[in-house]
Motif scaffolding. Structure first.
Motif, mmCIF file in Angstrom:
data_model
loop_
_atom_site.group_PDB
_atom_site.id
_atom_site.type_symbol
_atom_site.label_atom_id
_atom_site.label_comp_id
_atom_site.label_asym_id
_atom_site.label_seq_id
_atom_site.Cartn_x
_atom_site.Cartn_y
_atom_site.Cartn_z
ATOM 1 N N MET A 7 42.263 159.359 36.959
ATOM 2 C CA MET A 7 43.655 159.080 37.260
ATOM 3 C C MET A 7 44.453 160.383 37.094
ATOM 4 O O MET A 7 44.100 161.241 36.289
ATOM 5 C CB MET A 7 44.182 157.996 36.325
ATOM 6 C CG MET A 7 43.563 156.616 36.567
ATOM 7 S SD MET A 7 44.005 155.900 38.183
ATOM 8 C CE MET A 7 42.598 156.374 39.186
ATOM 9 N N PRO A 8 45.552 160.545 37.831
ATOM 10 C CA PRO A 8 46.280 161.823 37.838
ATOM 11 C C PRO A 8 47.023 162.143 36.543
ATOM 12 O O PRO A 8 47.473 163.276 36.365
ATOM 13 C CB PRO A 8 47.247 161.670 39.009
ATOM 14 C CG PRO A 8 47.433 160.196 39.162
ATOM 15 C CD PRO A 8 46.107 159.593 38.807
ATOM 16 N N GLU A 9 47.160 161.166 35.658
ATOM 17 C CA GLU A 9 47.858 161.408 34.403
ATOM 18 C C GLU A 9 47.046 160.894 33.227
ATOM 19 O O GLU A 9 46.149 160.063 33.392
ATOM 20 C CB GLU A 9 49.235 160.734 34.418
ATOM 21 C CG GLU A 9 50.195 161.333 35.438
ATOM 22 C CD GLU A 9 51.516 160.593 35.496
ATOM 23 O OE1 GLU A 9 52.566 161.253 35.530
ATOM 24 O OE2 GLU A 9 51.493 159.349 35.503
ATOM 25 N N MET A 10 47.370 161.399 32.035
ATOM 26 C CA MET A 10 46.698 160.977 30.810
ATOM 27 C C MET A 10 47.717 160.910 29.675
ATOM 28 O O MET A 10 48.815 161.474 29.761
ATOM 29 C CB MET A 10 45.578 161.953 30.444
ATOM 30 C CG MET A 10 46.039 163.361 30.125
ATOM 31 S SD MET A 10 44.637 164.466 29.756
ATOM 32 C CE MET A 10 45.501 166.013 29.432
ATOM 33 N N ALA A 11 47.334 160.208 28.602
ATOM 34 C CA ALA A 11 48.160 160.175 27.391
ATOM 35 C C ALA A 11 47.721 161.316 26.484
ATOM 36 O O ALA A 11 46.535 161.619 26.378
ATOM 37 C CB ALA A 11 47.991 158.838 26.680
ATOM 38 N N VAL A 40 42.830 149.482 38.166
ATOM 39 C CA VAL A 40 41.636 148.956 37.503
ATOM 40 C C VAL A 40 40.827 148.161 38.515
ATOM 41 O O VAL A 40 41.316 147.186 39.087
ATOM 42 C CB VAL A 40 42.003 148.058 36.303
ATOM 43 C CG1 VAL A 40 40.740 147.463 35.671
ATOM 44 C CG2 VAL A 40 42.796 148.846 35.263
ATOM 45 N N PRO A 41 39.584 148.562 38.788
ATOM 46 C CA PRO A 41 38.780 147.865 39.804
ATOM 47 C C PRO A 41 38.449 146.427 39.396
ATOM 48 O O PRO A 41 38.408 146.096 38.200
ATOM 49 C CB PRO A 41 37.496 148.711 39.885
ATOM 50 C CG PRO A 41 37.857 150.031 39.296
ATOM 51 C CD PRO A 41 38.874 149.731 38.240
ATOM 52 N N PRO A 58 35.728 143.240 39.116
ATOM 53 C CA PRO A 58 34.292 143.205 38.806
ATOM 54 C C PRO A 58 33.458 143.352 40.080
ATOM 55 O O PRO A 58 33.861 142.862 41.126
ATOM 56 C CB PRO A 58 34.112 141.816 38.184
ATOM 57 C CG PRO A 58 35.445 141.473 37.625
ATOM 58 C CD PRO A 58 36.434 142.073 38.592
ATOM 59 N N PRO A 59 32.332 144.073 40.010
ATOM 60 C CA PRO A 59 31.679 144.587 38.797
ATOM 61 C C PRO A 59 32.187 145.949 38.336
ATOM 62 O O PRO A 59 31.597 146.544 37.448
ATOM 63 C CB PRO A 59 30.217 144.672 39.226
ATOM 64 C CG PRO A 59 30.293 145.015 40.679
ATOM 65 C CD PRO A 59 31.473 144.251 41.206
ATOM 66 N N GLY A 60 33.291 146.444 38.932
ATOM 67 C CA GLY A 60 33.852 147.706 38.495
ATOM 68 C C GLY A 60 34.721 147.547 37.259
ATOM 69 O O GLY A 60 34.942 146.429 36.762
ATOM 70 N N SER A 61 35.232 148.650 36.749
ATOM 71 C CA SER A 61 36.091 148.633 35.567
ATOM 72 C C SER A 61 36.789 149.979 35.461
ATOM 73 O O SER A 61 36.510 150.904 36.230
ATOM 74 C CB SER A 61 35.270 148.362 34.304
ATOM 75 O OG SER A 61 34.279 149.363 34.129
ATOM 76 N N MET A 62 37.697 150.084 34.506
ATOM 77 C CA MET A 62 38.344 151.367 34.219
ATOM 78 C C MET A 62 37.712 151.935 32.956
ATOM 79 O O MET A 62 37.832 151.363 31.871
ATOM 80 C CB MET A 62 39.852 151.192 34.017
ATOM 81 C CG MET A 62 40.587 152.511 33.781
ATOM 82 S SD MET A 62 40.616 153.589 35.250
ATOM 83 C CE MET A 62 41.971 152.842 36.179
ATOM 84 N N TYR A 63 37.013 153.046 33.105
ATOM 85 C CA TYR A 63 36.381 153.707 31.963
ATOM 86 C C TYR A 63 37.445 154.540 31.256
ATOM 87 O O TYR A 63 38.220 155.258 31.906
ATOM 88 C CB TYR A 63 35.229 154.596 32.437
ATOM 89 C CG TYR A 63 34.370 155.123 31.322
ATOM 90 C CD1 TYR A 63 33.294 154.391 30.844
ATOM 91 C CD2 TYR A 63 34.639 156.356 30.736
ATOM 92 C CE1 TYR A 63 32.498 154.874 29.812
ATOM 93 C CE2 TYR A 63 33.856 156.848 29.712
ATOM 94 C CZ TYR A 63 32.784 156.101 29.252
ATOM 95 O OH TYR A 63 32.004 156.580 28.228
ATOM 96 N N PRO A 116 38.230 155.291 37.043
ATOM 97 C CA PRO A 116 37.776 154.025 37.641
ATOM 98 C C PRO A 116 36.317 154.154 38.051
ATOM 99 O O PRO A 116 35.921 155.136 38.673
ATOM 100 C CB PRO A 116 38.688 153.847 38.860
ATOM 101 C CG PRO A 116 39.126 155.246 39.203
ATOM 102 C CD PRO A 116 39.185 156.011 37.918
ATOM 103 N N VAL A 117 35.515 153.162 37.675
ATOM 104 C CA VAL A 117 34.081 153.225 37.952
ATOM 105 C C VAL A 117 33.603 151.937 38.607
ATOM 106 O O VAL A 117 34.168 150.861 38.405
ATOM 107 C CB VAL A 117 33.266 153.491 36.664
ATOM 108 C CG1 VAL A 117 33.598 154.870 36.101
ATOM 109 C CG2 VAL A 117 33.520 152.415 35.608
#
Length: 331
Positions: free
Chosen positions: A9-13, A106-107, A109-114, A144-145
């Motif tokens: 993602m383009p930003e982070m905490a 957030v994808p 299922p079966p994907g997710s946000m790592y 996202p995975v």
């Protein structure tokens, strides 16, 4: 999807520690960070990280899986690496804030946000080989995975390494980059010499873990895995799988397991083995290699118990089964 963990993602905490105090967390660009070339992390490996996931349920809601356990483990890793301490609520809020910001990404299922929280020492002081960093940086990346098994759950080949350990015995429970780096050469050699996918480190014949996952042996109604100590990582997925196994009435044996016993049990027709971790949940193991001899685990294919446990955990994560243990936290 792109290769696992290569899209961000383009930003982070992010929050900084300096002059004995933490700054307020903020949302910043994830494109880069600025470090002095003499930063403590670059010379003395003062770094640790975590890996957890956020899942989208059918109603569109987003849920974090066992965030409290990952945050607690990161606090432990930071302490053992003499990195500045932080309060759990601070990191939890950073994770929640950045996941909320990109909830739409957030994808399903079966994907997710790592989710990858990372803590590094930033003090520019190359004379501090025997002293901790006075400043640090704590940040949370999102990636996202897709389905780790998009091509099917192919059983792995593991080379048993009885002469070397994955890392220093007192550092195994720390989730630090150095532990993964020290396992790379044995893994690369195993791939080249016997076409192994991973190395199962068994120093002195004691079955421990692979370079990046915990190891489980399934013999009938019993799951056998090494008892927790400082020599290997205390996996959150490992703990979750063992809990679900107990719920299903299985016997869970956390104890010492020798290579000789492992191979004896693995030779049984119904035996199964698996690796547990955040990325793949449970990965079936089909072959164990000792020296120049290959030992098939059970049928050599993904076993029914392995897949049943994997599906049981996925069902909770995806909101398709009751969360009896309070593992999910809605964002």
């Amino acid at each position: 999807m792109a290769a696992f963990g290569t899209v961000f993602m383009p930003e982070m905490a992010m929050a900084r520690f300096s002059d004995g105090a933490w700054s307020s967390a903020e949302i910043v660009s994830s494109n880069s960070i600025s470090l002095h070339p003499g930063a403590h992390v670059l010379h003395y490996a003062s770094t640790c990280f975590e890996g957890l996931k956020a899942f989208r349920h059918e109603d569109g809601s987003i849920h974090l899986f066992r965030m409290d356990r990952n945050v607690a483990r990161m606090q432990q890793s930071s302490q053992l690496l003499s990195l500045p301490a932080f309060d759990a609520p601070m990191l939890e809020q950073m994770i929640i804030d950045i996941v909320r910001r990109f909830a739409a990404d957030v994808p399903a299922p079966p994907g997710s946000m790592y989710i990858r929280p990372t803590h590094i020492g930033t003090e520019a002081a190359i004379g501090k080989a025997a002293a901790p960093t006075a400043s640090s940086l704590l940040y949370v990346l999102l990636s996202p995975v897709g389905d780790y098994f998009a091509g099917g759950a192919k059983p792995l080949r593991l080379l048993l390494e009885e002469n070397g350990a994955r890392c220093a015995a007192h550092m195994g429970m720390v989730k630090s980059g150095g532990n993964y780096a020290s396992a790379l050469q044995p893994i690369l050699k195993a791939r080249a010499s016997v076409q192994a996918d991973q190395v199962l480190f068994c120093p002195g014949g004691d079955v421990q873990e692979t370079g990046a996952a915990n190891f489980l042996l399934i013999d009938g109604n019993e799951i056998i895995t090494k008892a927790l100590d400082t020599s290997f990582l205390h996996g959150v997925t490992r703990d979750s799988i063992l809990t679900l196994a107990r719920d299903l009435g299985m016997t869970v044996s956390e104890r010492e397991l020798s290579v000789d016993e492992l191979l004896e049990r693995a030779a049984k027709p119904g035996a199964e083995a698996a690796l547990s971790g955040t990325a793949a949940v449970l990965t079936p193991v089909g072959t164990l290699i000792r020296g120049n001899t290959e030992h098939q685990v059970g049928s050599g294919e993904a076993g029914p118990v392995t897949m049943k446990l994997r599906q049981a955990l996925n069902a909770i994560q995806w909101g398709k089964a009751e969360d009896k243990h309070g593992w999910l936290r809605k964002v």
